[in-house]
Write a protein that holds these residues in place. Sequence first.
Motif, short mmCIF file in Angstrom:
data_model
loop_
_atom_site.label_atom_id
_atom_site.label_comp_id
_atom_site.label_asym_id
_atom_site.label_seq_id
_atom_site.Cartn_x
_atom_site.Cartn_y
_atom_site.Cartn_z
N THR A 151 -6.09 -2.98 -0.70
CA THR A 151 -5.47 -4.26 -0.36
C THR A 151 -5.22 -4.37 1.15
O THR A 151 -4.88 -3.40 1.81
CB THR A 151 -4.14 -4.45 -1.12
OG1 THR A 151 -3.26 -3.37 -0.82
CG2 THR A 151 -4.38 -4.49 -2.62
N HIS B 270 -2.08 -9.87 -3.91
CA HIS B 270 -2.65 -8.96 -2.93
C HIS B 270 -4.17 -9.06 -2.94
O HIS B 270 -4.80 -9.00 -4.00
CB HIS B 270 -2.22 -7.52 -3.23
CG HIS B 270 -0.74 -7.35 -3.30
ND1 HIS B 270 0.07 -7.35 -2.19
CD2 HIS B 270 0.09 -7.18 -4.36
CE1 HIS B 270 1.33 -7.17 -2.55
NE2 HIS B 270 1.37 -7.07 -3.86
N ARG C 227 0.82 -1.21 0.00
CA ARG C 227 0.00 0.00 0.00
C ARG C 227 0.86 1.27 0.00
O ARG C 227 0.45 2.30 -0.52
CB ARG C 227 -0.95 0.01 1.21
CG ARG C 227 -2.11 -0.96 1.10
CD ARG C 227 -3.23 -0.59 2.06
NE ARG C 227 -2.76 -0.49 3.43
CZ ARG C 227 -2.71 -1.52 4.29
NH1 ARG C 227 -3.09 -2.72 3.89
NH2 ARG C 227 -2.28 -1.35 5.52
N GLN D 62 -5.13 -0.21 -5.17
CA GLN D 62 -3.98 -0.50 -4.32
C GLN D 62 -4.29 -0.19 -2.85
O GLN D 62 -3.91 -0.94 -1.94
CB GLN D 62 -2.78 0.33 -4.78
CG GLN D 62 -1.52 0.16 -3.94
CD GLN D 62 -0.44 1.16 -4.35
OE1 GLN D 62 -0.68 2.08 -5.12
NE2 GLN D 62 0.76 0.96 -3.84
N GLY D 63 -4.98 0.90 -2.62
CA GLY D 63 -5.32 1.30 -1.26
C GLY D 63 -6.30 0.37 -0.58
O GLY D 63 -6.44 0.39 0.65
#
Length: 242
Positions: A204, A218, A179, A201-202
Amino acid sequence: MFLNPDLMRIRPILSTAALAFLLAACETKNPNGMPDQPPGQSSVQALPATAPKPDSAAARTENAVMPADTSVAGAWLLLEGALRGHDAEVLNQLIDPEFGLWILEQTGAIPLVTRVAKVGAFRRATQNLPLFSLDKQLMTCPQLRVMHHLPEADCGLQTKQNAGFAQSGCFAGPATAFRRLDLWPSATVKGGTAAQGKAAQGRTVRTVLQTRTGFRFHFAKSAGAGGRWRLIFIDLREPCMA
C-alpha cells in the motif's frame, strides 16, 4: 497558312513524350490521391505482422478502465462510483489480481481480515451486510484533500457526524501508518493467509480517509511501467469503537 516541314516531323515526337510524362505522373500518384507521397506507399501504414511482446508483469495488472493518475483521485472516483452504483464489474477491475482485496473489520477485541474472492459474495461482519451497503455511509466530497500526514482520531471529539477527527472531510495521504500496523498476530484471517495479507499490506502507498466513519481505503500501484492504482485494503474499523 504554311507549316515548316521540319516542325511537322517534330510534332509527333513531342506528343509521344508528353503522353509518356503524363502516364508516369499518374503511376506515381498514390491510391489516396496524395501526389507528394513516394510510389507504393499509402497514408495508412500497415501493422507489423507480429505485435511487440508486452511486459508480462504489466499485462497481468493493466486494464483500460484504470486512470493514469499520480494522486489516487481518479481511482477513488471509480471506487466511489462503483460502491454507489453497486457495480461489481468496475470494482473488480480496481482490485489487484496478484494481491487481491482485503477487508479489515473489528469483531470485539479481535481484528478480522478477509481476502475477498468475489465482491458480490462478501458479507460484512456487521449485520451480514454486503460490501455495497457502504454506499449509505460514504461521505459526499467534491474532491479529496491531499495531506502530508493523515489526521489521527481523538475520541474526545467524536460526534454522530465525525468519528473523532479535528477536521471533517475526505483526505488522501501516505499509507505509512497502515503499513506499520502489526495486526496479524492477533487477527482472524479468512480467505487467505496472514503472510499473504502482510505482503499486500506492505504494497500500500496511498490512503483515503473519510472522517464521518473513520473508514480508510488503501491503494497500491500495479506492477509495470505506467502502473495504475489498485484497491488493496478497505479498513472498516471505527477508530473509537467501544
